[in-house]
Design an enzyme around this catalytic site. Structure first.
Site, PDB file in Angstrom:
ATOM      1  N   CYS A 122       0.810  -1.226   0.000  1.00  0.00           N
ATOM      2  CA  CYS A 122       0.000   0.000   0.000  1.00  0.00           C
ATOM      3  C   CYS A 122       0.839   1.271   0.000  1.00  0.00           C
ATOM      4  O   CYS A 122       0.322   2.353  -0.269  1.00  0.00           O
ATOM      5  CB  CYS A 122      -0.935   0.000   1.202  1.00  0.00           C
ATOM      6  SG  CYS A 122      -2.119  -1.366   1.208  1.00  0.00           S
ATOM      7  N   HIS A 256      26.522  -6.520 -18.249  1.00  0.00           N
ATOM      8  CA  HIS A 256      25.787  -7.669 -17.718  1.00  0.00           C
ATOM      9  C   HIS A 256      26.465  -8.946 -18.197  1.00  0.00           C
ATOM     10  O   HIS A 256      26.811  -9.083 -19.376  1.00  0.00           O
ATOM     11  CB  HIS A 256      24.340  -7.622 -18.202  1.00  0.00           C
ATOM     12  CG  HIS A 256      23.589  -8.893 -18.005  1.00  0.00           C
ATOM     13  ND1 HIS A 256      23.603  -9.604 -16.833  1.00  0.00           N
ATOM     14  CD2 HIS A 256      22.777  -9.594 -18.859  1.00  0.00           C
ATOM     15  CE1 HIS A 256      22.847 -10.682 -16.960  1.00  0.00           C
ATOM     16  NE2 HIS A 256      22.346 -10.700 -18.181  1.00  0.00           N
ATOM     17  N   ASN A 287      25.436 -16.487 -15.552  1.00  0.00           N
ATOM     18  CA  ASN A 287      24.526 -15.349 -15.687  1.00  0.00           C
ATOM     19  C   ASN A 287      23.660 -15.273 -14.435  1.00  0.00           C
ATOM     20  O   ASN A 287      22.774 -16.092 -14.231  1.00  0.00           O
ATOM     21  CB  ASN A 287      23.666 -15.530 -16.943  1.00  0.00           C
ATOM     22  CG  ASN A 287      22.706 -14.384 -17.165  1.00  0.00           C
ATOM     23  OD1 ASN A 287      22.405 -13.613 -16.265  1.00  0.00           O
ATOM     24  ND2 ASN A 287      22.193 -14.290 -18.374  1.00  0.00           N
TER      25      ASN A 287
END
Length: 331
Positions: A122, A256, A287
């Protein structure tokens, strides 16, 4: 002395427009009472709720977000192609990856914005608004779309007398942009992890395994390879340009750790000088998705192949398809 050019943003940020979407189905307390032993009076006295909106199968998290976003953009007088980032707060998008923000960005016609989901329950909209404010002031995006969206009817136990009547579905969105005066105040935020059991998912996803396996991630290898090698080299160059640097100014390149062929191809395409240290942690670590860049960075520093103060180009890319590149000074 850092070599990185400072970002240029707005002195302040403000909400420029707002939009909302409520599903067409309106659900009364009488419907809720079909499954629980209670009364309309009790529900109203405990919650003030008389009706709620529940989404149809077609009113997905993405579809509701698109509707709310369109209204917010129109209200702000901002076009979708001006949006530099889309932030979606939700706990009811059932796909772990890719983020639903990428789908929404594409469907509203945004042009390659940063796009990501956050999970903060919330408080999620406040978190997203704070992130958007920072982006506008820092200069990484001029306009940011912040969406709060839920299909909590999917997560409601209709036989739980304490919660069956509480939850509804819908989407709200705002556009955050530059301002010449303060219009979004400082955020007071935090967490109390010792109370994490008070609101929770009843059953964790790991109990929904098929046999001994989770749902798996699939990949179209050749298409991803071509995209990573050719398109991400362009993005990496754009990050250098934005920082006011050239490949000669770099000390380290940390992409990456998808696979070695992608890394080597990017090095070649970017024409990195011999003196630039390239992270190739994928060889022994594989990875590791979001963890791959910090893991590679940590190893370079720990082994002395990179040092504190070095200028490094980092770039991540993956499911969505999404990407992010920047130049950093190593810690």
């Amino acid at each position: 002395m850092s070599k990185i050019k400072p970002a240029k943003g707005s002195p302040y940020a403000r909400i420029l427009g707002v939009g909302g979407y409520r599903p067409t189905r309106v659900v009364s307390n009488d419907v809720i009472l079909e499954k629980i032993d209670s009364s309309d009076e009790w529900i109203r006295s405990r919650s003030g709720i008389a009706t709620r909106h529940w989404a149809s199968p077609e009113e997905t998290v993405a579809a509701m977000s698109v509707e709310a976003s369109g209204k917010a953009l129109a209200d702000a007088g901002v076009s979708a192609d001006q949006i530099g980032a889309v932030i979606v707060s939700t706990v009811s998008h059932f796909r772990q990856t890719p983020a639903v923000a990428t789908e929404i960005a594409d469907r509203i016609g945004a042009h390659k914005p940063a796009a990501f989901d956050i999970s903060a329950g919330c408080a999620g909209f406040g978190y997203g608004l704070t992130l958007a404010k920072g982006m506008v002031v820092e200069g990484s995006a001029e306009y940011v779309l912040v969406i709060g969206v839920e299909r909590l009817s999917d997560l409601t136990d209709l036989e739980d007398r304490a919660t069956a009547f509480l939850f509804g579905d819908g989407a709200g969105a705002v556009v955050v942009g530059p301002s010449n005066e303060p219009a979004i105040g400082p955020t007071v935020w935090g967490s109390e992890g010792d109370k994490s059991e008070t609101i929770k998912q009843t059953v964790p996803w790991d109990q929904y395994k098929t046999g001994d396996r989770f749902p798996a991630i699939t990949q179209e290898g050749q298409a991803v390879f071509r995209w990573a090698v050719f398109e991400m080299a362009k993005v990496a160059q754009q990050a250098l340009d934005a920082a006011g640097l050239t490949p000669d100014d770099l000390d380290v390149f940390i992409p990456h750790q998808a696979n070695m062929r992608i890394i080597d191809s990017m090095v070649k395409t970017l024409k990195l000088p011999e003196h630039v240290t390239v992270a190739r942690d994928v060889e022994t670590t594989g990875n590791t998705s979001a963890a791959s860049i910090p893991l590679a960075m940590e190893r370079l520093l720990a082994t002395g192949k990179a040092k504190s103060g070095d200028t490094a180009l980092v770039i991540g890319f993956g499911a969505g398809l999404v990407y992010a590149a920047t130049v950093v000074t190593l810690p």
